[in-house]
Design a protein around this motif. Sequence first.
Motif: not given
Length: 227
Positions: A11-14, A185-187, A207-208
């Motif tokens: 979710g961050t790099l891929v 990160g994305d989480n 995600a925003r």
Amino acid sequence: MPSHIYFDFFGTLVRYDPSILPSAFNAPLEFARRASARVGQAEADALWTRAWDELDSAAHRSGRECSMLQIARRYWELLGSPTIGEGELARLVREYLAVWSAQVAPAADVRSCLQDLCADHVLSVVSNTHDAALVPRLLRELQLDTYFDRVFTSIELGWRKPHRQIFRMVLDAHGIAAQDAVFVGDNWDADIRGPQAVGMRACYVGARERGREPVSLAQLPGVVRGA
């Protein structure tokens, strides 16, 4: 300026599909057939989901990671513990991960971001994963491995994000203080609140949402250097 940057992987790099159900070859169903368990696809999917949810939920509560082999073994138990060779559990894990990871692809702008940042930072990956070989394999296959000094996985360290212990172990491995590192990160819980709890700076690329304004990977080098 921080010396080390730690990246989440999925979710961050891929980009990846977070669903735990097979999208093509149904490895749990094929395992059940080899074991002569009388289940159809719907039941096999339900039992696989139950096995995953039981162990993953327990790991989330405790902070202690579980392995794909443990999930496969729990699935086997839910099938009624049919007679089948021990090696078939490892085969189930291999076949399942091969299909699950087939659609993993690099995130937008990831290569230019990493090439820029590795010029004056030490980059590493810190990923929650149930399989120790999965993230290093995907990094190699996607030709992203050369940018990273280390790959830390929850299954190898024993702790999963957002537990404080995994971040402390990563910092200790590099012999640095929390203020010398940035986590990306994305989480929100695992990658932002987790590292912040031990004093690391964190950059959100998910995600925003209300109160959560992300930066893109294209923007990240400027954001890090502007700290």
